[in-house]
Design a protein around this motif. Structure first.
Motif, mmCIF file in Angstrom:
data_model
loop_
_atom_site.group_PDB
_atom_site.id
_atom_site.type_symbol
_atom_site.label_atom_id
_atom_site.label_comp_id
_atom_site.label_asym_id
_atom_site.label_seq_id
_atom_site.Cartn_x
_atom_site.Cartn_y
_atom_site.Cartn_z
ATOM 1 N N GLY A 15 0.782 -1.227 0.000
ATOM 2 C CA GLY A 15 0.000 0.000 0.000
ATOM 3 C C GLY A 15 0.812 1.275 0.000
ATOM 4 N N ILE A 16 0.310 2.271 0.736
ATOM 5 C CA ILE A 16 0.928 3.594 0.760
ATOM 6 C C ILE A 16 2.369 3.513 1.245
ATOM 7 C CG2 ILE A 16 0.850 5.847 1.890
ATOM 8 C CD1 ILE A 16 -2.249 5.511 1.960
ATOM 9 N N GLY A 17 2.612 2.744 2.307
ATOM 10 C CA GLY A 17 3.962 2.664 2.859
ATOM 11 C C GLY A 17 4.969 2.114 1.863
ATOM 12 N N ARG A 18 4.567 1.110 1.104
ATOM 13 C CA ARG A 18 5.484 0.508 0.131
ATOM 14 C C ARG A 18 5.821 1.495 -0.990
ATOM 15 N NH1 ARG A 18 7.373 -4.499 -0.839
ATOM 16 N NH2 ARG A 18 7.874 -5.103 -2.971
ATOM 17 N N VAL A 19 4.810 2.196 -1.490
ATOM 18 C CA VAL A 19 5.054 3.166 -2.561
ATOM 19 C C VAL A 19 5.888 4.338 -2.045
ATOM 20 C CG1 VAL A 19 3.979 4.711 -4.228
ATOM 21 C CG2 VAL A 19 2.934 2.496 -3.749
ATOM 22 N N ALA A 20 5.612 4.782 -0.820
ATOM 23 C CA ALA A 20 6.402 5.870 -0.237
ATOM 24 C C ALA A 20 7.863 5.455 -0.090
ATOM 25 C CB ALA A 20 5.824 6.275 1.112
ATOM 26 N N ALA A 21 8.100 4.228 0.380
ATOM 27 C CA ALA A 21 9.473 3.742 0.524
ATOM 28 C C ALA A 21 10.199 3.764 -0.824
ATOM 29 C CB ALA A 21 9.466 2.334 1.109
ATOM 30 N N GLU A 22 9.498 3.335 -1.857
ATOM 31 C CA GLU A 22 10.074 3.330 -3.205
ATOM 32 C C GLU A 22 10.408 4.747 -3.664
ATOM 33 O OE1 GLU A 22 9.024 0.736 -7.179
ATOM 34 O OE2 GLU A 22 7.371 1.689 -6.097
ATOM 35 N N MET A 23 9.531 5.701 -3.351
ATOM 36 C CA MET A 23 9.770 7.092 -3.748
ATOM 37 C C MET A 23 10.936 7.713 -2.984
ATOM 38 S SD MET A 23 5.992 8.755 -4.296
ATOM 39 C CE MET A 23 4.995 8.330 -5.730
ATOM 40 N N PHE A 24 11.075 7.357 -1.710
ATOM 41 C CA PHE A 24 12.226 7.849 -0.948
ATOM 42 C C PHE A 24 13.530 7.343 -1.554
ATOM 43 C CE2 PHE A 24 9.282 8.544 2.761
ATOM 44 C CZ PHE A 24 9.629 9.881 2.997
ATOM 45 N N VAL A 25 13.546 6.079 -1.975
ATOM 46 C CA VAL A 25 14.732 5.530 -2.623
ATOM 47 C C VAL A 25 15.065 6.330 -3.877
ATOM 48 C CG1 VAL A 25 15.664 3.532 -3.868
ATOM 49 C CG2 VAL A 25 14.452 3.199 -1.699
ATOM 50 N N ALA A 26 14.027 6.653 -4.668
ATOM 51 C CA ALA A 26 14.227 7.425 -5.902
ATOM 52 C C ALA A 26 14.787 8.808 -5.614
ATOM 53 C CB ALA A 26 12.914 7.535 -6.670
ATOM 54 N N ARG A 27 14.554 9.326 -4.412
ATOM 55 C CA ARG A 27 15.084 10.639 -4.025
ATOM 56 C C ARG A 27 16.485 10.531 -3.414
ATOM 57 N NH1 ARG A 27 10.934 14.693 -3.412
ATOM 58 N NH2 ARG A 27 12.527 15.968 -2.392
ATOM 59 N N GLY A 28 17.063 9.356 -3.420
ATOM 60 C CA GLY A 28 18.425 9.184 -2.940
ATOM 61 C C GLY A 28 18.561 8.896 -1.465
ATOM 62 N N CYS A 29 17.470 8.573 -0.794
ATOM 63 C CA CYS A 29 17.506 8.290 0.639
ATOM 64 C C CYS A 29 17.911 6.841 0.902
ATOM 65 C CB CYS A 29 16.135 8.540 1.260
ATOM 66 S SG CYS A 29 15.519 10.229 1.083
ATOM 67 N N ARG A 30 18.443 6.621 2.076
ATOM 68 C CA ARG A 30 18.613 5.251 2.554
ATOM 69 C C ARG A 30 17.336 4.902 3.311
ATOM 70 N NH1 ARG A 30 23.440 2.393 6.216
ATOM 71 N NH2 ARG A 30 22.597 0.262 5.985
#
Length: 270
Positions: A15-30
């Motif tokens: 859900g939302i958490g999984r997509v958010a995690a993916e977007m954070f990765v795309a922004r260069g976050c660990r």
């Protein structure tokens, strides 16, 4: 907040958490994503999954400590894990209400308390608490869920006042219905009182229709990422229905808002 931030997202297995995690990765976050059962958390490139049950104090402490051991710091905590339930207030047993609060409110409290000592030490951090439009606009037959989200709203505002002295800010994200398993598979209160059957079933049908026509989690997830990494705002509302409903609640008289909500849910005007 830097794009190389260390981010923890609870409830990241779907859900939302999984997509958010993916977007954070795309922004260069660990990114560290938490899940109650790692066997039910499919691998996601760039996301390090940690087993954590927000309902268990020991599990939360162990999970956060394992992240600190690996990353040495936590810059962003996204409190996303939650559950929903449909049922009249009278139908909702105290034990069911306690289960909702244990996940939606006390789970958030446990993770926040576990992370704050590290954020205070590093003198920076952002805590993003996922609320709901039902936290400002309660709906019939979702009374206890709405109550948990009202609690999240109050907790988050108080928290932000308290921690800003340490360079930490707390913020809220208020989504409307989203096409996720949380909304689609919302359980009903176990005790059924026949007098409520007609209206409860109408509301359940309306919720199902709203979820089926709701947008995918990407809009909410994008709002979470901006709330975490962008300029601080106390409340961040995804575009679309969530933004409209929060504005109606704030600026419209209570009577028309009440009537509009009942009409949307298929209930009478009385």
């Amino acid at each position: 907040m830097s794009s190389s931030s260390v981010v923890v997202v609870t409830g990241a297995s779907s859900g939302i958490g999984r997509v958010a995690a993916e977007m954070f990765v795309a922004r260069g976050c660990r990114v560290f994503g938490t899940a109650r059962d790692l066997r039910k958390a499919p691998a996601l490139p760039g996301v390090e999954f940690v087993e954590m049950d927000v309902r268990e104090e020991g599990s939360v402490q162990a999970g956060i400590e394992s992240i600190i051991d690996r990353a040495t710091r936590i810059d962003v905590l996204v409190n996303n894990a939650g559950m929903m339930m449909i049922g009249a207030v009278e139908e909702t047993a105290t034990a069911e209400a306690a289960e909702l609060f244990d996940t939606n409110v006390f789970g958030m409290l446990r993770t926040t308390r576990a992370v704050l000592p590290y954020m205070r030490q590093q003198r920076r951090g952002r805590i993003v608490n996922v609320s709901s439009v039902l936290g400002v606009l309660p709906a019939p037959y979702m009374g206890l869920y709405s109550a948990t989200k009202h609690a999240v709203e109050g907790l988050s505002e108080s928290l932000d006042h308290e921690v800003r002295q340490f360079g930490i800010r707390a913020t809220l994200v208020q989504p409307a219905f989203t096409r996720t398993n949380l909304d689609a598979n919302a359980p009903r209160a176990r005790e059924r009182i026949a007098d409520y059957d007609r209206e409860r079933d109408l509301v359940a049908l309306s919720v199902a229709d709203s979820v089926n026509s709701a947008p995918e989690p990407h809009g909410v997830a994008g709002t979470i990422v901006e709330a975490a990494l962008g300029p601080w705002r106390m409340r961040c509302t995804p575009p679309g229905e969530a933004s409209l409903l929060t504005k109606l609640r704030r600026f419209m008289p209570a009577g028309p808002v009440d009537a509009s909500l009942r009409k949307k849910l298929g209930l009478g005007a009385s």
